[in-house]
Design an enzyme around this catalytic site. Structure first.
Site, PDB file in Angstrom:
ATOM      1  N   CYS A 184       0.808  -1.223   0.000  1.00  0.00           N
ATOM      2  CA  CYS A 184       0.000   0.000   0.000  1.00  0.00           C
ATOM      3  C   CYS A 184       0.838   1.269   0.000  1.00  0.00           C
ATOM      4  O   CYS A 184       0.298   2.364  -0.157  1.00  0.00           O
ATOM      5  CB  CYS A 184      -0.946  -0.012   1.205  1.00  0.00           C
ATOM      6  SG  CYS A 184      -2.263  -1.239   1.066  1.00  0.00           S
TER       7      CYS A 184
ATOM      8  N   ASP B 141     -14.868   6.501   2.378  1.00  0.00           N
ATOM      9  CA  ASP B 141     -15.048   5.213   3.037  1.00  0.00           C
ATOM     10  C   ASP B 141     -14.236   4.140   2.315  1.00  0.00           C
ATOM     11  O   ASP B 141     -13.732   4.347   1.207  1.00  0.00           O
ATOM     12  CB  ASP B 141     -16.533   4.824   3.040  1.00  0.00           C
ATOM     13  CG  ASP B 141     -17.314   5.513   4.142  1.00  0.00           C
ATOM     14  OD1 ASP B 141     -17.220   5.066   5.291  1.00  0.00           O
ATOM     15  OD2 ASP B 141     -18.007   6.508   3.845  1.00  0.00           O
TER      16      ASP B 141
ATOM     17  N   ASP C  28      -8.840  -3.989  -4.526  1.00  0.00           N
ATOM     18  CA  ASP C  28      -7.548  -3.546  -4.018  1.00  0.00           C
ATOM     19  C   ASP C  28      -6.458  -4.442  -4.597  1.00  0.00           C
ATOM     20  O   ASP C  28      -6.600  -5.665  -4.593  1.00  0.00           O
ATOM     21  CB  ASP C  28      -7.508  -3.607  -2.488  1.00  0.00           C
ATOM     22  CG  ASP C  28      -6.567  -2.563  -1.902  1.00  0.00           C
ATOM     23  OD1 ASP C  28      -5.405  -2.523  -2.343  1.00  0.00           O
ATOM     24  OD2 ASP C  28      -6.982  -1.800  -1.021  1.00  0.00           O
TER      25      ASP C  28
ATOM     26  N   GLY D  94     -11.421 -14.179 -12.474  1.00  0.00           N
ATOM     27  CA  GLY D  94     -10.824 -12.858 -12.359  1.00  0.00           C
ATOM     28  C   GLY D  94     -10.310 -12.359 -13.685  1.00  0.00           C
ATOM     29  O   GLY D  94     -10.817 -12.730 -14.755  1.00  0.00           O
ATOM     30  N   HIS D  95      -9.266 -11.548 -13.639  1.00  0.00           N
ATOM     31  CA  HIS D  95      -8.727 -10.942 -14.847  1.00  0.00           C
ATOM     32  C   HIS D  95      -7.220 -10.831 -14.703  1.00  0.00           C
ATOM     33  O   HIS D  95      -6.696 -10.531 -13.622  1.00  0.00           O
ATOM     34  CB  HIS D  95      -9.337  -9.552 -15.062  1.00  0.00           C
ATOM     35  CG  HIS D  95      -8.905  -8.911 -16.338  1.00  0.00           C
ATOM     36  ND1 HIS D  95      -9.240  -9.414 -17.582  1.00  0.00           N
ATOM     37  CD2 HIS D  95      -8.150  -7.809 -16.580  1.00  0.00           C
ATOM     38  CE1 HIS D  95      -8.725  -8.649 -18.528  1.00  0.00           C
ATOM     39  NE2 HIS D  95      -8.062  -7.654 -17.945  1.00  0.00           N
ATOM     40  N   SER D  96      -6.489 -11.070 -15.793  1.00  0.00           N
ATOM     41  CA  SER D  96      -5.030 -10.976 -15.775  1.00  0.00           C
ATOM     42  C   SER D  96      -4.551 -10.237 -17.015  1.00  0.00           C
ATOM     43  O   SER D  96      -5.197 -10.276 -18.075  1.00  0.00           O
ATOM     44  CB  SER D  96      -4.401 -12.379 -15.734  1.00  0.00           C
ATOM     45  OG  SER D  96      -4.771 -13.127 -16.882  1.00  0.00           O
TER      46      SER D  96
END
Length: 334
Positions: A18, A54, A72, A143-145
């Site tokens: 992060c 938020d 994230d 998902g996605h790559s």
């Protein structure tokens, strides 16, 4: 291929975890004015959007249920691909927990330099994410790559919560204690790891611990205000809470817990650029009371998969301050 002989993943990242977020001041300018009216014909009310910063978005469904949505992802924060996958997944799930929700389903988000790093390492990253999702009792499906010169991994997560149980960043009120559910300092330890190769098991344990139990305890206690502590550091997220809730946040630096080795890491100069930017962003909004520079940096340390910052008393959490009526500064530290 054995991951023991694998290249160090953190060497392929310009930042780590992060700490590679867009700085908070720049991010707020970027999204300013993007919150719009509900789309024509929408049946479901947007309960939480961009207004206060938020941790996720929330939409009301019929029957008083809120759907919580977040995503994230980030560059490698540790060299071990399995640990990185676990950390990134726990961090993504945290946004749902920070709003009092239960994650239901997630999908992978993966960027990988396929001509540079072995695909076997990417499999280990995904395996780490899957194991954390299983621990959270959250489906992980697809998902996605993309082929990316810099490795990145995370999740997009959907969860639910009764609308009455939502934890909101703007729901703080004067007189409430301020609790922190995980120690600080993983940022400086991750930065030391990237520079030296030293492995800090205590930091990995913190980052892979789900915020599920703390979230459930906060909801059960009737608490309504919380956020999680990630890339903007304790001070940055406390400032956002103070601003959104219209209060002053007082932090007792002596009460703040730190991961073992964090003080030594900041003393030895292992401070990320994200941490220094965090401190610069909040300094004009802080009344400092005899707080040394090293401790200021730790309070602004860019966390990855940090704990919850809760306006209320949570069993097992450390009370580190309180919410006060609004004053000259949003934060009082000391």
């Amino acid at each position: 291929m054995s991951t023991d002989a694998a290249p160090r993943l953190t060497r392929f990242a310009h930042g780590g975890g992060c700490a590679c977020k867009i700085p908070p001041g720049e991010l707020e300018q970027l999204v300013a004015g993007l919150a719009g009216a509900a789309p024509s014909g929408s049946r479901h009310e947007l309960l939480v959007g961009l207004e206060h910063g938020d941790d996720a978005a929330a939409v009301r469904l019929d029957g008083g249920t809120a759907v919580i949505l977040t995503s994230d992802f980030f560059t490698p924060v540790v060299d071990d691909p399995y640990d990185w996958g676990r950390i990134a997944a726990a961090n993504a799930l945290s946004d749902v927990y920070a709003m009092g929700g239960i994650p239901l389903v997630a999908i992978n988000l993966l960027g990988w330099p396929r001509d540079v790093l072995p695909m076997e390492l990417a499999t280990e990253v995904l395996r780490g994410g899957l194991d954390i999702a299983r621990q959270a009792e959250c489906h992980l499906a697809g998902g996605h790559s993309i082929d990316d010169p810099e490795p990145k991994y995370g999740l997009a997560v959907t969860g639910t919560a009764p609308e009455r149980d939502l934890l909101r960043i703007e729901a703080g009120r004067p007189g409430l204690p301020l609790s922190l559910t995980k120690p600080l300092g993983v940022g400086v330890l991750n930065n030391r790891h990237k520079a030296t190769g030293e492995r800090f098991a205590q930091a990995i344990d913190v980052m892979t611990t789900l915020n599920r139990d703390a979230s459930r305890a906060a909801v059960a206690a009737g608490i309504r205000c919380a956020t999680d502590v990630t890339g903007f550091g304790l001070l940055g997220h406390a400032y956002k809470l103070a601003r959104a809730s219209g209060v002053t946040v007082r932090i007792d630096p002596a009460a703040v817990p730190y991961v073992e080795g964090a003080r030594e890491a900041v003393r030895d100069g292992f401070v990320s650029g994200g941490t220094t930017r965090n401190l610069k962003w909040v300094t004009d909004h802080v009344e400092w009371c005899s707080v040394a520079e090293e401790q200021r940096l730790l309070l602004a340390d860019a966390q990855t998969s940090g704990g919850l910052l809760v306006a209320g008393e949570v069993p097992g959490a450390r009370i580190i301050g309180e919410l006060l009526p609004p004053g000259t500064n949003a934060l009082v530290v000391g």
